[in-house]
Design a protein around this motif. Structure first.
Motif, PDB file in Angstrom:
ATOM      1  N   THR A 281      24.123  34.594 -37.285  1.00 14.56           N
ATOM      2  CA  THR A 281      24.333  35.557 -38.372  1.00 14.56           C
ATOM      3  C   THR A 281      23.128  35.562 -39.307  1.00 14.56           C
ATOM      4  O   THR A 281      22.419  34.552 -39.433  1.00 14.56           O
ATOM      5  CB  THR A 281      25.588  35.217 -39.196  1.00 14.56           C
ATOM      6  N   VAL A 282      22.909  36.683 -39.970  1.00 12.60           N
ATOM      7  CA  VAL A 282      21.796  36.762 -40.932  1.00 12.60           C
ATOM      8  C   VAL A 282      22.044  35.829 -42.106  1.00 12.60           C
ATOM      9  O   VAL A 282      21.089  35.403 -42.778  1.00 12.60           O
ATOM     10  CB  VAL A 282      21.608  38.217 -41.418  1.00 12.60           C
ATOM     11  N   MET A 283      23.309  35.489 -42.351  1.00 12.30           N
ATOM     12  CA  MET A 283      23.614  34.577 -43.456  1.00 12.30           C
ATOM     13  C   MET A 283      23.059  33.186 -43.186  1.00 12.30           C
ATOM     14  O   MET A 283      22.366  32.589 -44.029  1.00 12.30           O
ATOM     15  CB  MET A 283      25.124  34.512 -43.689  1.00 12.30           C
ATOM     16  N   THR A 284      23.351  32.637 -42.000  1.00 13.92           N
ATOM     17  CA  THR A 284      22.839  31.312 -41.647  1.00 13.92           C
ATOM     18  C   THR A 284      21.325  31.342 -41.504  1.00 13.92           C
ATOM     19  O   THR A 284      20.645  30.372 -41.846  1.00 13.92           O
ATOM     20  CB  THR A 284      23.492  30.823 -40.338  1.00 13.92           C
ATOM     21  N   LEU A 285      20.793  32.444 -41.014  1.00 13.46           N
ATOM     22  CA  LEU A 285      19.342  32.592 -40.923  1.00 13.46           C
ATOM     23  C   LEU A 285      18.709  32.439 -42.309  1.00 13.46           C
ATOM     24  O   LEU A 285      17.719  31.720 -42.483  1.00 13.46           O
ATOM     25  CB  LEU A 285      18.991  33.953 -40.322  1.00 13.46           C
ATOM     26  N   GLY A 286      19.295  33.108 -43.306  1.00 12.79           N
ATOM     27  CA  GLY A 286      18.780  33.021 -44.667  1.00 12.79           C
ATOM     28  C   GLY A 286      18.881  31.614 -45.229  1.00 12.79           C
ATOM     29  O   GLY A 286      17.934  31.103 -45.859  1.00 12.79           O
ATOM     30  N   ILE A 287      20.020  30.954 -45.017  1.00  9.02           N
ATOM     31  CA  ILE A 287      20.208  29.584 -45.506  1.00  9.02           C
ATOM     32  C   ILE A 287      19.196  28.648 -44.856  1.00  9.02           C
ATOM     33  O   ILE A 287      18.608  27.780 -45.522  1.00  9.02           O
ATOM     34  CB  ILE A 287      21.639  29.080 -45.213  1.00  9.02           C
ATOM     35  N   SER A 288      18.958  28.822 -43.563  1.00  7.94           N
ATOM     36  CA  SER A 288      18.027  27.962 -42.823  1.00  7.94           C
ATOM     37  C   SER A 288      16.600  28.119 -43.337  1.00  7.94           C
ATOM     38  O   SER A 288      15.881  27.129 -43.522  1.00  7.94           O
ATOM     39  CB  SER A 288      18.082  28.288 -41.321  1.00  7.94           C
ATOM     40  N   ILE A 289      16.194  29.359 -43.564  1.00 10.01           N
ATOM     41  CA  ILE A 289      14.855  29.612 -44.108  1.00 10.01           C
ATOM     42  C   ILE A 289      14.715  28.956 -45.474  1.00 10.01           C
ATOM     43  O   ILE A 289      13.687  28.335 -45.784  1.00 10.01           O
ATOM     44  CB  ILE A 289      14.587  31.128 -44.205  1.00 10.01           C
ATOM     45  N   ALA A 290      15.764  29.061 -46.296  1.00  7.70           N
ATOM     46  CA  ALA A 290      15.733  28.478 -47.640  1.00  7.70           C
ATOM     47  C   ALA A 290      15.589  26.954 -47.572  1.00  7.70           C
ATOM     48  O   ALA A 290      14.779  26.363 -48.301  1.00  7.70           O
ATOM     49  CB  ALA A 290      16.999  28.856 -48.401  1.00  7.70           C
ATOM     50  N   ILE A 291      16.360  26.304 -46.711  1.00  7.24           N
ATOM     51  CA  ILE A 291      16.288  24.847 -46.584  1.00  7.24           C
ATOM     52  C   ILE A 291      14.908  24.414 -46.103  1.00  7.24           C
ATOM     53  O   ILE A 291      14.330  23.440 -46.598  1.00  7.24           O
ATOM     54  CB  ILE A 291      17.380  24.333 -45.623  1.00  7.24           C
ATOM     55  N   PHE A 292      14.359  25.141 -45.134  1.00  6.85           N
ATOM     56  CA  PHE A 292      13.031  24.837 -44.615  1.00  6.85           C
ATOM     57  C   PHE A 292      12.002  24.881 -45.749  1.00  6.85           C
ATOM     58  O   PHE A 292      11.168  23.974 -45.900  1.00  6.85           O
ATOM     59  CB  PHE A 292      12.657  25.845 -43.520  1.00  6.85           C
ATOM     60  N   CYS A 293      12.068  25.943 -46.560  1.00  8.27           N
ATOM     61  CA  CYS A 293      11.120  26.109 -47.669  1.00  8.27           C
ATOM     62  C   CYS A 293      11.348  25.077 -48.771  1.00  8.27           C
ATOM     63  O   CYS A 293      10.390  24.572 -49.369  1.00  8.27           O
ATOM     64  CB  CYS A 293      11.222  27.519 -48.236  1.00  8.27           C
ATOM     65  N   PHE A 294      12.618  24.752 -49.057  1.00  8.46           N
ATOM     66  CA  PHE A 294      12.923  23.724 -50.050  1.00  8.46           C
ATOM     67  C   PHE A 294      12.303  22.381 -49.642  1.00  8.46           C
ATOM     68  O   PHE A 294      11.750  21.655 -50.483  1.00  8.46           O
ATOM     69  CB  PHE A 294      14.434  23.545 -50.213  1.00  8.46           C
ATOM     70  N   ALA A 295      12.412  22.044 -48.364  1.00  6.08           N
ATOM     71  CA  ALA A 295      11.864  20.776 -47.876  1.00  6.08           C
ATOM     72  C   ALA A 295      10.363  20.720 -48.115  1.00  6.08           C
ATOM     73  O   ALA A 295       9.826  19.671 -48.517  1.00  6.08           O
ATOM     74  CB  ALA A 295      12.179  20.608 -46.393  1.00  6.08           C
ATOM     75  N   TYR A 296       9.692  21.843 -47.896  1.00  5.90           N
ATOM     76  CA  TYR A 296       8.252  21.878 -48.145  1.00  5.90           C
ATOM     77  C   TYR A 296       7.955  21.738 -49.639  1.00  5.90           C
ATOM     78  O   TYR A 296       7.050  20.993 -50.039  1.00  5.90           O
ATOM     79  CB  TYR A 296       7.647  23.184 -47.628  1.00  5.90           C
ATOM     80  N   GLU A 297       8.710  22.436 -50.470  1.00 10.44           N
ATOM     81  CA  GLU A 297       8.481  22.396 -51.913  1.00 10.44           C
ATOM     82  C   GLU A 297       8.650  20.987 -52.493  1.00 10.44           C
ATOM     83  O   GLU A 297       7.953  20.605 -53.429  1.00 10.44           O
ATOM     84  CB  GLU A 297       9.442  23.360 -52.625  1.00 10.44           C
ATOM     85  N   PHE A 298       9.561  20.200 -51.901  1.00 10.64           N
ATOM     86  CA  PHE A 298       9.827  18.851 -52.413  1.00 10.64           C
ATOM     87  C   PHE A 298       9.190  17.766 -51.542  1.00 10.64           C
ATOM     88  O   PHE A 298       9.610  16.612 -51.565  1.00 10.64           O
ATOM     89  CB  PHE A 298      11.338  18.624 -52.514  1.00 10.64           C
ATOM     90  N   ARG A 299       8.160  18.143 -50.803  1.00 11.18           N
ATOM     91  CA  ARG A 299       7.530  17.208 -49.857  1.00 11.18           C
ATOM     92  C   ARG A 299       6.948  15.976 -50.526  1.00 11.18           C
ATOM     93  O   ARG A 299       6.990  14.876 -49.961  1.00 11.18           O
ATOM     94  CB  ARG A 299       6.449  17.931 -49.051  1.00 11.18           C
ATOM     95  N   ASN A 300       6.419  16.127 -51.735  1.00 13.67           N
ATOM     96  CA  ASN A 300       5.812  14.980 -52.423  1.00 13.67           C
ATOM     97  C   ASN A 300       6.844  13.924 -52.779  1.00 13.67           C
ATOM     98  O   ASN A 300       6.583  12.717 -52.687  1.00 13.67           O
ATOM     99  CB  ASN A 300       5.070  15.439 -53.683  1.00 13.67           C
ATOM    100  N   LYS A 301       8.038  14.346 -53.169  1.00 12.65           N
ATOM    101  CA  LYS A 301       9.100  13.405 -53.497  1.00 12.65           C
ATOM    102  C   LYS A 301       9.613  12.692 -52.242  1.00 12.65           C
ATOM    103  O   LYS A 301      10.064  11.542 -52.308  1.00 12.65           O
ATOM    104  CB  LYS A 301      10.252  14.122 -54.206  1.00 12.65           C
ATOM    105  N   LEU A 302       9.530  13.372 -51.118  1.00 11.04           N
ATOM    106  CA  LEU A 302       9.992  12.775 -49.864  1.00 11.04           C
ATOM    107  C   LEU A 302       9.079  11.648 -49.394  1.00 11.04           C
ATOM    108  O   LEU A 302       9.499  10.801 -48.603  1.00 11.04           O
ATOM    109  CB  LEU A 302      10.084  13.852 -48.777  1.00 11.04           C
ATOM    110  N   GLU A 303       7.826  11.644 -49.876  1.00  9.77           N
ATOM    111  CA  GLU A 303       6.874  10.613 -49.471  1.00  9.77           C
ATOM    112  C   GLU A 303       7.369   9.211 -49.813  1.00  9.77           C
ATOM    113  O   GLU A 303       7.021   8.240 -49.149  1.00  9.77           O
ATOM    114  CB  GLU A 303       5.519  10.853 -50.133  1.00  9.77           C
TER     115      GLU A 303
END
Length: 376
Positions: A281-303
């Protein structure tokens, strides 16, 4: 290969996405959350149903990471073909192992013919979770063609491939969603009214009939694979990702999947599986894209926890193979515990299933030749 390739260095945020992916899969397959708001309407059942929508990103996220890595580096066709053959062999081997172990756990007996049929049909409730690897093989078979188009400076063919696959997968499901909304709001079943076809459940009607080259195949995984590659390419080229936009995409996706699930559940008189049915569904597609981008945005904290993330992230396939056995063994014990129906304990239980599967995978890897059971 034309495009700017990524290095062999591990990216902590991509490993983190893989960790989320396998954790969501474990939570989906093994939880005791009451979600039947049709028979037991309450704040908790509705909230549980809303929450489980996020678990629909488990498999999509893995395909996105796979596409991100594979589309943005070089490859050798011979090695790629060997990899495909290896995945097929491992899928069959783990199908056999899992069937045998679960037969012992469940005290189930097979004849020789019945066992072979169960393996061939990927028996539901035992080894049907291996559909994921079958879909991965299909994506890998098409990968050289996708890669050739992706690497060209002129992206016309690549855009054409992406649009066609999207229309015939997500587009077809979106048309089903529209038809179901019309049915729910106006009481008109347009599929039955125009074609006389009944008993269409969920998003299963093929609007493109035999013109749909992707019928019978989880081809939506190709879309996730491609989008993962596109996102990482944009990240490499320093394209700005706005947190506000990501947040809106996440919220809209979650709420719309939740609302659609409630509506279709009431139409059919049975709880709509917003995880399995959410994948394309386009809904899960949107959620997945958001999570992927969130992970990148918080990459420094994940270190700060990069070592732990890397250990889990590099063993996700081992966890995937083993979690079915672990979950089957310990869930009967878990459901007897107080509050096993509450959200927090179920989140913990998913983590336990994942962690135990990880430990077993690491132990098997120490055994001579054991590492080849997880080598993809």
């Amino acid at each position: 290969m034309g495009t700017k390739s990524i290095t062999k260095k591990r990216f902590v945020y991509l490993d983190f996405i893989k960790v989320l992916s396998i954790y969501f899969v474990c939570c989906y397959h093994y939880n005791n959350l009451p979600k039947n708001f049709l028979t037991e309407p309450s704040i908790s059942t509705y909230f549980n149903y809303l929450f489980t929508g996020i678990l629909s990103t488990g498999v999509p996220l893995f395909f996105m990471v796979n596409g991100a890595l594979m589309l943005n580096k070089g490859y050798y066709l011979k090695k790629h073909i060997k990899k495909i053959i290896n995945i097929i062999l491992l899928t069959v081997i783990w199908g056999i192992i899992t069937l045998l172990v679960l037969a012992i756990i469940n005290n189930k007996h097979y004849t020789y013919v019945a066992f072979n049929y169960s393996l061939w049909s990927w028996e539901n409730g035992s080894i049907n979770h291996l559909w994921f690897l079958q879909a991965l093989v299909c994506v890998y078979l098409l990968f050289p063609l996708i890669k050739e188009a992706y690497d060209k400076e002129d992206k016309t063919i690549f855009k054409y491939i992406t649009i066609v696959v999207f229309i015939l997968t997500f587009g077809n499901v979106f048309l089903n969603i529209i038809a179901n909304i019309i049915r729910g709001v106006f009481g008109i079943n347009i599929i039955e009214a125009t074609l006389g076809i009944t008993n269409i459940t969920g998003n299963g009607f093929n609007f493109f009939n035999n013109f749909n080259v992707f019928r019978g195949f989880y081809a939506y995984t190709i879309v996730y694979f491609i989008i993962g590659g596109i996102i990482l390419n944009r990240i490499n080229n320093k394209v700005t990702i706005k947190t506000t936009h990501i947040s809106i995409l996440f919220i809209v996706g979650m709420v719309s999947l939740f609302a659609y699930g409630i509506m279709i559940s009431r139409i059919n008189g049975a709880i709509y599986d917003n995880i399995w049915n959410g994948y394309d569904t386009v809904m899960t597609l949107g959620i997945s894209i958001a999570i992927f981008c969130f992970a990148y945005e918080f990459r420094n904290k994940l270190e700060k926890i990069s070592n732990t993330i890397e250990v889990i992230g590099s063993n996700t396939i081992g966890i995937y193979f083993i979690h079915r056995i672990v979950g089957t063994l310990i869930k009967p014990i878990y459901v007897q515990l107080p509050y096993s129906y509450s959200l927090a304990p179920n989140l913990i239980f998913g983590f336990v299933v994942m962690s135990l599967s990880l430990v077993i995978a690491l132990i098997i890897k120490k055994i001579p030749l054991g590492k080849y059971l997880f080598s993809i």
